[in-house]
Design a protein around this motif. Structure first.
Motif, PDB file in Angstrom:
ATOM      1  N   GLN A   1       0.833  -1.201   0.000  1.00 37.95           N
ATOM      2  CA  GLN A   1       0.000   0.000   0.000  1.00 37.95           C
ATOM      3  C   GLN A   1       0.868   1.250   0.000  1.00 37.95           C
ATOM      4  O   GLN A   1       1.845   1.334   0.739  1.00 37.95           O
ATOM      5  N   LYS A   2       0.485   2.198  -0.839  1.00 37.27           N
ATOM      6  CA  LYS A   2       1.164   3.484  -0.873  1.00 37.27           C
ATOM      7  C   LYS A   2       0.909   4.197   0.450  1.00 37.27           C
ATOM      8  O   LYS A   2      -0.184   4.099   1.017  1.00 37.27           O
ATOM      9  N   ALA A   3       1.891   4.900   0.954  1.00 43.37           N
ATOM     10  CA  ALA A   3       1.715   5.640   2.206  1.00 43.37           C
ATOM     11  C   ALA A   3       0.600   6.675   2.048  1.00 43.37           C
ATOM     12  O   ALA A   3       0.559   7.408   1.057  1.00 43.37           O
ATOM     13  N   ALA A   4      -0.320   6.714   2.998  1.00 41.26           N
ATOM     14  CA  ALA A   4      -1.464   7.625   2.929  1.00 41.26           C
ATOM     15  C   ALA A   4      -1.022   9.084   2.871  1.00 41.26           C
ATOM     16  O   ALA A   4      -1.694   9.927   2.276  1.00 41.26           O
ATOM     17  N   SER A   5       0.117   9.395   3.457  1.00 41.73           N
ATOM     18  CA  SER A   5       0.606  10.772   3.477  1.00 41.73           C
ATOM     19  C   SER A   5       1.250  11.192   2.162  1.00 41.73           C
ATOM     20  O   SER A   5       1.514  12.375   1.949  1.00 41.73           O
ATOM     21  N   GLN A   6       1.500  10.253   1.265  1.00 37.52           N
ATOM     22  CA  GLN A   6       2.129  10.559  -0.016  1.00 37.52           C
ATOM     23  C   GLN A   6       1.080  11.050  -1.002  1.00 37.52           C
ATOM     24  O   GLN A   6       0.180  10.312  -1.385  1.00 37.52           O
ATOM     25  N   THR A   7       1.189  12.288  -1.411  1.00 39.79           N
ATOM     26  CA  THR A   7       0.190  12.868  -2.308  1.00 39.79           C
ATOM     27  C   THR A   7       0.683  13.017  -3.736  1.00 39.79           C
ATOM     28  O   THR A   7      -0.046  13.485  -4.589  1.00 39.79           O
ATOM     29  N   ASP A   8       1.920  12.607  -3.997  1.00 41.31           N
ATOM     30  CA  ASP A   8       2.441  12.703  -5.358  1.00 41.31           C
ATOM     31  C   ASP A   8       2.709  11.300  -5.911  1.00 41.31           C
ATOM     32  O   ASP A   8       2.550  10.308  -5.231  1.00 41.31           O
ATOM     33  N   MET A   9       3.102  11.229  -7.159  1.00 42.17           N
ATOM     34  CA  MET A   9       3.450   9.969  -7.795  1.00 42.17           C
ATOM     35  C   MET A   9       4.615   9.348  -7.034  1.00 42.17           C
ATOM     36  O   MET A   9       5.535  10.052  -6.632  1.00 42.17           O
ATOM     37  N   SER A  10       4.575   8.045  -6.813  1.00 45.04           N
ATOM     38  CA  SER A  10       5.678   7.404  -6.107  1.00 45.04           C
ATOM     39  C   SER A  10       6.176   6.198  -6.898  1.00 45.04           C
ATOM     40  O   SER A  10       5.430   5.574  -7.647  1.00 45.04           O
ATOM     41  N   TYR A  11       7.437   5.892  -6.710  1.00 46.44           N
ATOM     42  CA  TYR A  11       8.078   4.748  -7.344  1.00 46.44           C
ATOM     43  C   TYR A  11       8.555   3.832  -6.234  1.00 46.44           C
ATOM     44  O   TYR A  11       9.319   4.243  -5.370  1.00 46.44           O
ATOM     45  N   GLU A  12       8.073   2.618  -6.244  1.00 46.03           N
ATOM     46  CA  GLU A  12       8.342   1.678  -5.164  1.00 46.03           C
ATOM     47  C   GLU A  12       8.918   0.385  -5.726  1.00 46.03           C
ATOM     48  O   GLU A  12       8.656   0.014  -6.863  1.00 46.03           O
ATOM     49  N   MET A  13       9.660  -0.325  -4.903  1.00 44.40           N
ATOM     50  CA  MET A  13      10.178  -1.644  -5.256  1.00 44.40           C
ATOM     51  C   MET A  13       9.495  -2.654  -4.340  1.00 44.40           C
ATOM     52  O   MET A  13       9.572  -2.532  -3.122  1.00 44.40           O
ATOM     53  N   ALA A  14       8.822  -3.615  -4.916  1.00 50.42           N
ATOM     54  CA  ALA A  14       8.172  -4.660  -4.132  1.00 50.42           C
ATOM     55  C   ALA A  14       8.991  -5.941  -4.271  1.00 50.42           C
ATOM     56  O   ALA A  14       9.181  -6.445  -5.372  1.00 50.42           O
ATOM     57  N   ALA A  15       9.489  -6.434  -3.158  1.00 50.47           N
ATOM     58  CA  ALA A  15      10.236  -7.696  -3.133  1.00 50.47           C
ATOM     59  C   ALA A  15       9.463  -8.661  -2.239  1.00 50.47           C
ATOM     60  O   ALA A  15       9.140  -8.328  -1.102  1.00 50.47           O
ATOM     61  N   ILE A  16       9.163  -9.830  -2.767  1.00 50.51           N
ATOM     62  CA  ILE A  16       8.314 -10.792  -2.072  1.00 50.51           C
ATOM     63  C   ILE A  16       9.057 -12.114  -1.952  1.00 50.51           C
ATOM     64  O   ILE A  16       9.652 -12.593  -2.923  1.00 50.51           O
ATOM     65  N   THR A  17       9.005 -12.704  -0.775  1.00 45.95           N
ATOM     66  CA  THR A  17       9.493 -14.068  -0.564  1.00 45.95           C
ATOM     67  C   THR A  17       8.371 -14.857   0.073  1.00 45.95           C
ATOM     68  O   THR A  17       7.791 -14.426   1.069  1.00 45.95           O
ATOM     69  N   ALA A  18       8.043 -15.995  -0.508  1.00 50.43           N
ATOM     70  CA  ALA A  18       7.019 -16.883   0.033  1.00 50.43           C
ATOM     71  C   ALA A  18       7.591 -18.290   0.079  1.00 50.43           C
ATOM     72  O   ALA A  18       8.499 -18.624  -0.686  1.00 50.43           O
ATOM     73  N   VAL A  19       7.075 -19.104   0.978  1.00 54.13           N
ATOM     74  CA  VAL A  19       7.514 -20.493   1.075  1.00 54.13           C
ATOM     75  C   VAL A  19       6.308 -21.407   0.926  1.00 54.13           C
ATOM     76  O   VAL A  19       5.170 -21.003   1.165  1.00 54.13           O
ATOM     77  N   ASP A  20       6.569 -22.646   0.521  1.00 58.19           N
ATOM     78  CA  ASP A  20       5.488 -23.601   0.330  1.00 58.19           C
ATOM     79  C   ASP A  20       5.967 -24.999   0.705  1.00 58.19           C
ATOM     80  O   ASP A  20       7.145 -25.321   0.555  1.00 58.19           O
TER      81      ASP A  20
END
Length: 151
Positions: free
Chosen positions: A91-110
């Motif tokens: 989720q984008k930070a609620a306080s961020q009112t401009d365009m944002s660039y984020e990196m999402a890194a996910i690790t899951a196990v099964d």
């Protein structure tokens, strides 16, 4: 028995941020990763001892919202043979009112069942949806399967 390396696969949907894939709240889930981990070589004593580590990366350009009550997000889901095994929402930070660039890194196990291991192939897919507006840049998905116990 020692740890047995089974398989490693990668799915590279884009190596660069541009051109991106634009998603909106009405977009279908965008599948950016699809790998099949081969399990035919698992020794019989390790059939019920298989573990999988899955990793994903996506660069996100989070849009501006017209309505302050909407906080843009990106929800990632991972499926094993069509069964949901993992979901998380960035989720984008609620306080961020401009365009944002984020990196999402996910690790899951099964921990797939012995029956799935005996089928010889386990299919993993990852997709993303959004509640507002997200542009996906570079993105990838990978998985490693091992079996056995070191005790």
């Amino acid at each position: 028995m020692s740890i047995q390396f089974i398989d490693m696969r990668i799915s590279l949907d884009s190596q660069q941020d541009s051109p991106g894939v634009e998603l909106t709240s009405s977009s279908q889930p965008y599948r950016f990763g699809d790998i099949g981990l081969q399990t035919a070589g698992v020794s019989p004593s390790n059939i019920s001892l298989v573990r999988v580590t899955l990793n994903a990366y996506a660069r996100l350009q989070m849009a501006l919202t017209a309505a302050p009550s909407i906080i843009p997000n990106a929800t990632f889901t991972i499926w094993r043979n069509g069964t949901l095994i993992f979901t998380t929402t960035y989720q984008k930070a609620a306080s961020q009112t401009d365009m944002s660039y984020e990196m999402a890194a996910i690790t899951a196990v099964d921990f797939p069942s012995a029956a799935e291991v005996q089928n010889g192939l386990i299919q993993y897919t990852i997709s993303v949806t959004t509640n507002y507006g997200v542009t996906l840049g570079a993105r990838s998905f990978s998985g490693i399967a091992v079996a056995g116990s070191n005790v």
